[in-house]
Design an enzyme around this catalytic site. Structure first.
Site, PDB file in Angstrom:
ATOM      1  N   THR A  97      -8.636   6.872  -2.706  1.00  0.00           N
ATOM      2  CA  THR A  97      -9.972   6.389  -3.039  1.00  0.00           C
ATOM      3  C   THR A  97     -11.008   7.493  -2.846  1.00  0.00           C
ATOM      4  OG1 THR A  97     -10.079   5.418  -0.816  1.00  0.00           O
ATOM      5  CG2 THR A  97      -9.668   3.908  -2.661  1.00  0.00           C
ATOM      6  N   LYS A 118     -14.584   8.319  -4.963  1.00  0.00           N
ATOM      7  CA  LYS A 118     -15.911   8.594  -4.379  1.00  0.00           C
ATOM      8  C   LYS A 118     -16.428   9.953  -4.837  1.00  0.00           C
ATOM      9  CE  LYS A 118     -14.099   6.493  -0.172  1.00  0.00           C
ATOM     10  NZ  LYS A 118     -13.460   6.866   1.105  1.00  0.00           N
ATOM     11  N   LYS A 172      -9.206  13.730   3.947  1.00  0.00           N
ATOM     12  CA  LYS A 172      -8.262  12.606   3.983  1.00  0.00           C
ATOM     13  C   LYS A 172      -7.380  12.800   5.199  1.00  0.00           C
ATOM     14  CE  LYS A 172      -6.960  13.954  -0.172  1.00  0.00           C
ATOM     15  NZ  LYS A 172      -6.902  12.726  -0.929  1.00  0.00           N
ATOM     16  N   ARG A 173      -6.603  11.791   5.557  1.00  0.00           N
ATOM     17  CA  ARG A 173      -5.696  11.963   6.685  1.00  0.00           C
ATOM     18  C   ARG A 173      -4.767  13.142   6.445  1.00  0.00           C
ATOM     19  NH1 ARG A 173      -5.644   8.054  10.888  1.00  0.00           N
ATOM     20  NH2 ARG A 173      -3.854   9.224  11.633  1.00  0.00           N
ATOM     21  N   HIS A 206       0.786  -1.237   0.000  1.00  0.00           N
ATOM     22  CA  HIS A 206       0.000   0.000   0.000  1.00  0.00           C
ATOM     23  C   HIS A 206       0.811   1.277   0.000  1.00  0.00           C
ATOM     24  CE1 HIS A 206      -4.246  -1.112   0.506  1.00  0.00           C
ATOM     25  NE2 HIS A 206      -3.763  -2.236   1.009  1.00  0.00           N
ATOM     26  N   LYS A 255       0.316  14.640   1.370  1.00  0.00           N
ATOM     27  CA  LYS A 255      -0.994  14.911   0.768  1.00  0.00           C
ATOM     28  C   LYS A 255      -1.200  16.410   0.506  1.00  0.00           C
ATOM     29  CE  LYS A 255      -3.327  10.858   2.839  1.00  0.00           C
ATOM     30  NZ  LYS A 255      -4.124  10.157   1.805  1.00  0.00           N
TER      31      LYS A 255
HETATM   32  C1  PLP Z   1     -12.211   7.033   1.440  1.00  0.00           C
HETATM   33  C2  PLP Z   1     -11.802   7.419   2.784  1.00  0.00           C
HETATM   34  C3  PLP Z   1     -10.458   7.692   3.066  1.00  0.00           C
HETATM   35  C4  PLP Z   1      -9.374   7.640   2.014  1.00  0.00           C
HETATM   36  O1  PLP Z   1      -9.171   8.945   1.498  1.00  0.00           O
HETATM   37  P1  PLP Z   1      -7.912   9.278   0.574  1.00  0.00           P
HETATM   38  O2  PLP Z   1      -8.195  10.646   0.078  1.00  0.00           O
HETATM   39  O3  PLP Z   1      -7.901   8.278  -0.519  1.00  0.00           O
HETATM   40  O4  PLP Z   1      -6.718   9.217   1.445  1.00  0.00           O
HETATM   41  C5  PLP Z   1     -10.120   8.059   4.343  1.00  0.00           C
HETATM   42  N1  PLP Z   1     -11.057   8.159   5.324  1.00  0.00           N
HETATM   43  C6  PLP Z   1     -12.348   7.914   5.076  1.00  0.00           C
HETATM   44  C7  PLP Z   1     -13.330   8.057   6.180  1.00  0.00           C
HETATM   45  C8  PLP Z   1     -12.775   7.538   3.808  1.00  0.00           C
HETATM   46  O5  PLP Z   1     -14.072   7.281   3.588  1.00  0.00           O
END
Ligand code: PLP
Length: 804
Positions: free
Chosen positions: A643, A647, A535-536, A349, A541
């Site tokens: 991801t 979404k 995101k985190r 990952h 990022k």
């Molecule tokens: C999809 C999702 C992530 C992943 O987000 P990235 O932008 O791909 O790092 C993290 N936290 C939650 C709650 C999510 O639904």
């Protein structure tokens, strides 16, 4: 399939509520109303669950077990209702009882048993495995406390414990009869049996009872019910006398007490490796027990079982499976090794070196003496076999044991038959750089499986308005076959449909605006651009780049108050690992900038900044359908896949993207004209690294607009900012801007200007949104899982096809 009328449902619900609480459902709290509803749904589906289990035992079908340290499922009520096909019966029934399904659903806690993308992927996969009619089960840890609950105090992140089990969990079933013993510590003595064979005997081990809690994973309208098995650590029955002190009892409890709130740095912590071995061992033992009920020859093990490991956290399944086959089942090393490799597959990952798991040899040796012996032997044989083929230098670079450490990725690669990355670029980087030596050794092990998301949670449930629109326009088949979303493209110039897309988006924005007003007391204009980065919080990022843009925009508006550009609301959601000081400083900065911007009368609502607290799946479900712009701005080459990008596009947000992770594949799907691409490419970043030609200070000195923004960090322009302003400034100037923000600043601003222009042209914008929705089908986790099943697990659907 469950057939029930809303009359029957109402009767059942009213009766069950009284049986549980001895008062009327109307007097119940929201949580109680939810709890009874959940219990009732569970009662309805138990028969299907039993049937599924019996069917695969009888047919001896191959099963896949997905081992993951984290699962981030989100609330399960709506998802279960939806997949069972009960949503409208229940919503109608509840309405007739004077209850609202949406409100009752909020009585469920959102179990934060994961940090972010990795855990959410595992949960999207569980949904897709069940919905594809495959037999596949999750294996993980039932943490007593999930990821911390985030609060902001004075703009700083505060972490509070997340006691998600306080009121129990209606979906899980404790299965004491399936408990197993996991052993730690002690020592190994070699003894001889009657035939003179050496076998290891374990002495003085600390035995822990692993008790499984099972939660069914409901397939989309196909009657298929898989199992998510989460393990809890307890003192074995009858051995309480061995755990006399509080400390000894605590040590057991600790194993499944908390999720590690850090998804990329693994400092040598004993407890973490205990957690990893605990759920790996328990999972493998329960698989072995199941396999033995089939009464098949051991050589058929890989034909009946596939074990997949999500990152290296469960990599100890390799020596654990070996241990059981050798020590308990008496197989030869060669037989056991063949079975192990054929059974296990591994997903990598990350490309960040600091996130590669390594453990001190002494720690593993003292905690898991037999496991360590086996790792040593795997390592010894690996080296012995590969040196003649690849020479010493390369071979030693692939050793599992190096510089006093156990390299978990090396163990996972050597002990498995498949290694996959999670987006095309990521897999390429693994093969060409990070894992190059292994790629030379085992070219056929490597493959790519670009991540995916389940449209069921992220559109059907999170965005009912869009779902209705799609059903009207392209029929319902897209629900089982998301590729059919492409049919929407035929309506790209249909003014009426474009208008409807805009209306759906506006309604979702109003819904989120109401939440923001309620929670944060901030008024936001639903017609503004909702610009979202969720995101985190991590330096790579580059949330900070987003902040630099906000500050620049603030300056521009200060200079030219009558400048015309659409209003923007910058929306952030992010948790920082508690020990990640720099990330927490960025959080403070964002909150301070929010204070500055939101309270400046001269801004006249031109910009607002909203940082939601405690970002998680439930908030994602609220924010994503309301987003216009999706910020995916990591430094090229750093984000494995992402991801949230998928979404957001599926919900009609336009992506502001660097050419990183799966953004590249999104770009391929929607084209330049439906996406905003900017910034350095991976090759350019690599060449800066190689040539050492990056000098951030020159960029600072040479760009007045950028200089002005950066000076704001240190000249007191941002009220409430303390040392963090200087520290962040220093990271960019003194420490040469590790993630090249300054280099990408100009092209980012330019791309943002295009967003402003395009947003004013409503028809153009809506058309771009439509194209993104239409092209999002290929990112369905259903397809990702089909590829895993066909190419890695060699698994076939047991239920022919999902019925809608
Ligand atoms: C999809 C999702 C992530 C992943 O987000 P990235 O932008 O791909 O790092 C993290 N936290 C939650 C709650 C999510 O639904």
């Amino acid at each position: 399939m469950i057939a029930i009328t809303s009359k029957q449902f109402k009767d059942d619900y009213v009766k069950m509520f009284e049986q549980v609480y001895a008062y009327n459902y109307q007097e119940g709290t929201r949580r109680e109303q939810f709890e009874v509803l959940g219990s009732l749904i569970k009662k309805y589906y138990m028969k299907d669950w039993k049937k599924t289990i019996e069917a695969y035992k009888e047919n001896k079908e191959k099963q896949v077990y997905y081992f993951s340290m984290e699962f981030l499922p989100g609330r399960m009520l709506k998802s279960n209702l939806w997949n069972l096909g009960l949503t409208s019966v229940v919503a109608t029934g509840l309405a007739e009882l004077g209850l609202d399904l949406d409100e009752v659903a909020e009585g469920e806690v959102d179990p934060a048993l994961g940090n972010g993308g990795l855990g959410r992927l595992a949960s999207c996969f569980m949904d897709s495995i069940a919905s594809n009619g495959l037999s596949g089960h999750g294996n993980g840890i039932r943490y007593r406390y999930g990821l911390f609950k985030q609060k902001f105090i004075d703009g700083y992140q505060i972490e509070l414990p997340e006691n998600w089990l306080r009121n129990g969990n209606v979906w899980e079933v404790r299965k004491e009869n399936k408990a197993v013993i996991v052993r730690f510590g002690g020592n190994v003595v070699m003894e001889q049996d009657e035939a003179g064979n050496l076998y290891p005997r374990y002495e003085h081990t600390r035995n822990i009872l692993a008790v499984p809690y099972d939660t069914p994973q409901v397939g989309f309208r196909n009657g298929n019910m898989n199992n998510l098995r989460l393990w809890s650590a307890e003192i074995p029955y009858g051995e309480e006398y061995l755990f006399r002190t509080e400390e000894e009892r605590d040590e057991v409890k600790q194993i499944t007490e908390v999720l590690y709130p850090d998804d990329s740095n693994y400092e040598g912590r004993r407890l973490r490796i205990k957690q990893e071995y605990f759920f790996s061992s328990a999972g493998v033992q329960s698989i072995i027990r199941y396999f033995k009920t089939l009464e098949e020859d051991w050589s058929l093990f890989p034909d009946k079982i596939a074990i997949h490991i999500n990152d290296t956290h469960p990599a100890l399944v390799v020596p654990e499976l070996m241990r059981i086959l050798l020590d308990e089942e008496g197989l030869s090393w060669e037989q056991a090794w063949e079975i192990t490799k054929k059974t296990i597959s591994y997903t990598n990952h990350t490309i960040l070196q600091e996130a590669m798991e390594r453990w001190n040899i002494e720690m593993i040796q003292s905690l898991l003496p037999r496991i360590y012996q086996i790792i040593e032997e795997i390592n010894r044989r690996h080296i012995e076999k590969k040196i003649p083929l690849y020479g010493e230098e390369l071979t030693y670079r692939t050793a599992i044991l190096q510089d006093g450490q156990v390299h978990m990725a090396n163990l996972a690669i050597i002990g498995s038959h498949s290694v996959n990355g999670v987006a095309r670029l990521h897999t390429d980087i693994l093969m060409e750089q990070t894992l190059r030596d292994f790629y030379i050794m085992y070219p056929n092990k490597f493959n790519n499986k670009t991540n995916g998301i389940t449209h069921r949670r992220w559109i059907h449930i999170a965005n009912p308005g869009l779902t209705r629109l799609l059903d009207d326009v392209i029929g319902e088949e897209w629900k089982s076959n998301p590729d059919e979303l492409k049919l929407l493209k035929a309506f790209a110039n249909d003014k009426e449909i474009l208008k409807r897309i805009e209306e759906v988006k506006l309604a979702n924005k109003k819904r989120f605006a109401a939440y923001v007003k309620e929670e944060k007391g901030i008024e936001i204009d639903p017609t503004a651009i909702f610009d979202v980065q969720i995101k985190r919080l991590h330096a790579y990022k580059r949330q900070l780049l987003n902040v630099l843009h906000i500050l620049d925009r603030y300056n521009q508006l200060k200079d030219q108050p009558d400048m015309t550009m659409p209003k923007r609301v910058f929306i952030f959601g992010a948790k920082a690992a508690p020990s990640y000081h720099y990330a927490k400083q960025i959080i403070k900065l964002i909150n301070a900038v929010a204070e500055l911007v939101n309270n400046d009368q001269e801004m006249k609502d031109q910009i607002k900044v909203v940082f939601v607290e405690n970002y998680g799946v439930s908030l994602a479900e609220l924010i994503i359908p309301a987003a216009d712009v999706s910020e995916q701005i990591s430094l090229a080459g750093k984000e494995a896949s992402g991801t949230s990008n998928m979404k957001l596009m599926a919900n009609g947000a336009l992506t502001m993207a660097t050419m990183d992770g799966a953004n590249i594949e999104i770009h391929e799907a929607v084209g330049n004209e439906n996406m905003y691409v900017f910034g350095l490419s991976n090759e350019e970043v690599q060449s800066y690294y190689e040539n050492h030609t990056y000098h951030s200070r020159n960029l600072y000195e040479g760009n007045p607009r950028l200089k002005r923004v950066l000076n704001m960090l240190i000249d007191g322009s941002i009220p409430g900012l303390h040392d963090e302003g200087q520290d962040i400034f220093d990271s960019l100037i003194k420490f040469n801007d590790e993630y090249f923000l300054l280099k990408d600043f100009d092209s980012y601003l330019q791309a943002q200007r295009h967003v402003d222009q395009d947003y004013l042209d409503r028809e153009k914008w809506n058309k771009m949104a439509l194209m993104n929705i239409a092209q999002s089908g290929r990112f369905s986790a259903d397809y990702t899982i089909q590829r895993y099943a066909e190419e890695i697990w060699l698994l076939h659907p047991r239920v022919a096809e999902a019925k809608s």
